[in-house]
Design a protein around this motif. Structure first.
Motif, PDB file in Angstrom:
ATOM      1  N   ALA A   2       0.824  -1.204   0.000  1.00  0.00           N
ATOM      2  CA  ALA A   2       0.000   0.000   0.000  1.00  0.00           C
ATOM      3  C   ALA A   2       0.860   1.256   0.000  1.00  0.00           C
ATOM      4  O   ALA A   2       1.953   1.284   0.566  1.00  0.00           O
ATOM      5  CB  ALA A   2      -0.893  -0.005   1.233  1.00  0.00           C
ATOM      6  N   ASP A  22       4.611   5.287   2.138  1.00  0.00           N
ATOM      7  CA  ASP A  22       4.615   3.945   1.566  1.00  0.00           C
ATOM      8  C   ASP A  22       5.399   3.012   2.471  1.00  0.00           C
ATOM      9  O   ASP A  22       5.958   3.420   3.475  1.00  0.00           O
ATOM     10  CB  ASP A  22       5.197   3.948   0.143  1.00  0.00           C
ATOM     11  CG  ASP A  22       6.616   4.483   0.081  1.00  0.00           C
ATOM     12  OD1 ASP A  22       7.161   4.861   1.131  1.00  0.00           O
ATOM     13  OD2 ASP A  22       7.183   4.525  -1.015  1.00  0.00           O
ATOM     14  N   ASN A  27       1.712   0.729   6.185  1.00  0.00           N
ATOM     15  CA  ASN A  27       1.081  -0.416   6.844  1.00  0.00           C
ATOM     16  C   ASN A  27       0.512  -0.056   8.206  1.00  0.00           C
ATOM     17  O   ASN A  27      -0.365  -0.756   8.718  1.00  0.00           O
ATOM     18  CB  ASN A  27       2.077  -1.564   6.979  1.00  0.00           C
ATOM     19  CG  ASN A  27       2.378  -2.214   5.650  1.00  0.00           C
ATOM     20  OD1 ASN A  27       1.608  -2.098   4.702  1.00  0.00           O
ATOM     21  ND2 ASN A  27       3.514  -2.878   5.564  1.00  0.00           N
ATOM     22  N   LEU A  30      -3.239   0.578   7.596  1.00  0.00           N
ATOM     23  CA  LEU A  30      -4.106  -0.509   7.133  1.00  0.00           C
ATOM     24  C   LEU A  30      -4.888  -1.125   8.281  1.00  0.00           C
ATOM     25  O   LEU A  30      -4.343  -1.399   9.349  1.00  0.00           O
ATOM     26  CB  LEU A  30      -3.288  -1.582   6.428  1.00  0.00           C
ATOM     27  CG  LEU A  30      -2.701  -1.198   5.081  1.00  0.00           C
ATOM     28  CD1 LEU A  30      -1.821  -2.320   4.547  1.00  0.00           C
ATOM     29  CD2 LEU A  30      -3.787  -0.862   4.088  1.00  0.00           C
ATOM     30  N   SER A 102      -7.987   0.413   3.579  1.00  0.00           N
ATOM     31  CA  SER A 102      -7.531  -0.783   2.877  1.00  0.00           C
ATOM     32  C   SER A 102      -6.580  -0.374   1.753  1.00  0.00           C
ATOM     33  O   SER A 102      -6.267   0.803   1.588  1.00  0.00           O
ATOM     34  CB  SER A 102      -8.725  -1.549   2.300  1.00  0.00           C
ATOM     35  OG  SER A 102      -9.323  -0.804   1.266  1.00  0.00           O
ATOM     36  N   ASP A 103      -6.135  -1.361   0.963  1.00  0.00           N
ATOM     37  CA  ASP A 103      -5.239  -1.089  -0.162  1.00  0.00           C
ATOM     38  C   ASP A 103      -5.900  -0.232  -1.237  1.00  0.00           C
ATOM     39  O   ASP A 103      -5.214   0.394  -2.035  1.00  0.00           O
ATOM     40  CB  ASP A 103      -4.773  -2.399  -0.798  1.00  0.00           C
ATOM     41  CG  ASP A 103      -3.793  -3.147   0.078  1.00  0.00           C
ATOM     42  OD1 ASP A 103      -3.109  -2.496   0.887  1.00  0.00           O
ATOM     43  OD2 ASP A 103      -3.722  -4.383  -0.042  1.00  0.00           O
TER      44      ASP A 103
END
Length: 127
Positions: A2, A22, A27, A30, A102-103
């Motif tokens: 992600a 990034d 993460n 997420l 989410s992604d």
């Protein structure tokens, strides 16, 4: 993997900065939901606490705090996030995304709730 654009705003000063995040820092976002608090170290603001306030996915659909999960949902809206009616009583069916990061999310909006935000360090300005 992600990667997000995180828009950080400071309500005390009124400044807003956009930061690309990034890898491991992305993460940290997420699985979080709108309203959750995240450590500011993820965007380079060590010692601050950030609150997730909104965002949009890769197609520009907004995240709504009243829709559970990360999935898309079609809602009949009378106003609020995702639809601004032009006359009284107007309603429209709009596709929105749930409150979980989410992604598929491209942009995350956050607000500084605790700590001192040094936006000059983020932007490289020496004002």
């Amino acid at each position: 993997m992600a990667d997000f654009k995180v828009v950080v705003s400071d309500p005390e000063t009124g400044r807003t900065v956009q930061v690309e995040v990034d890898g491991q820092d992305a993460n940290r976002f997420l699985g979080r939901e709108l309203g959750d608090e995240v450590d500011g170290g993820a965007v380079g603001l060590d010692g601050t606490t950030l609150e997730l306030t909104g965002g949009s996915d890769n197609a520009g659909r907004p995240l709504r705090s009243d829709v559970a999960g990360p999935a898309l949902k079609e809602l009949l809206l009378e106003g609020g996030v995702g639809f601004a009616p032009s006359r009284d009583g107007e309603r429209k069916r709009v596709t929105v995304r749930g409150r979980e990061i989410s992604d598929e999310v491209a942009q995350i909006n956050v607000t500084v709730v605790d700590g001192d935000a040094d936006f000059d360090a983020l932007t490289g300005d020496d004002e």
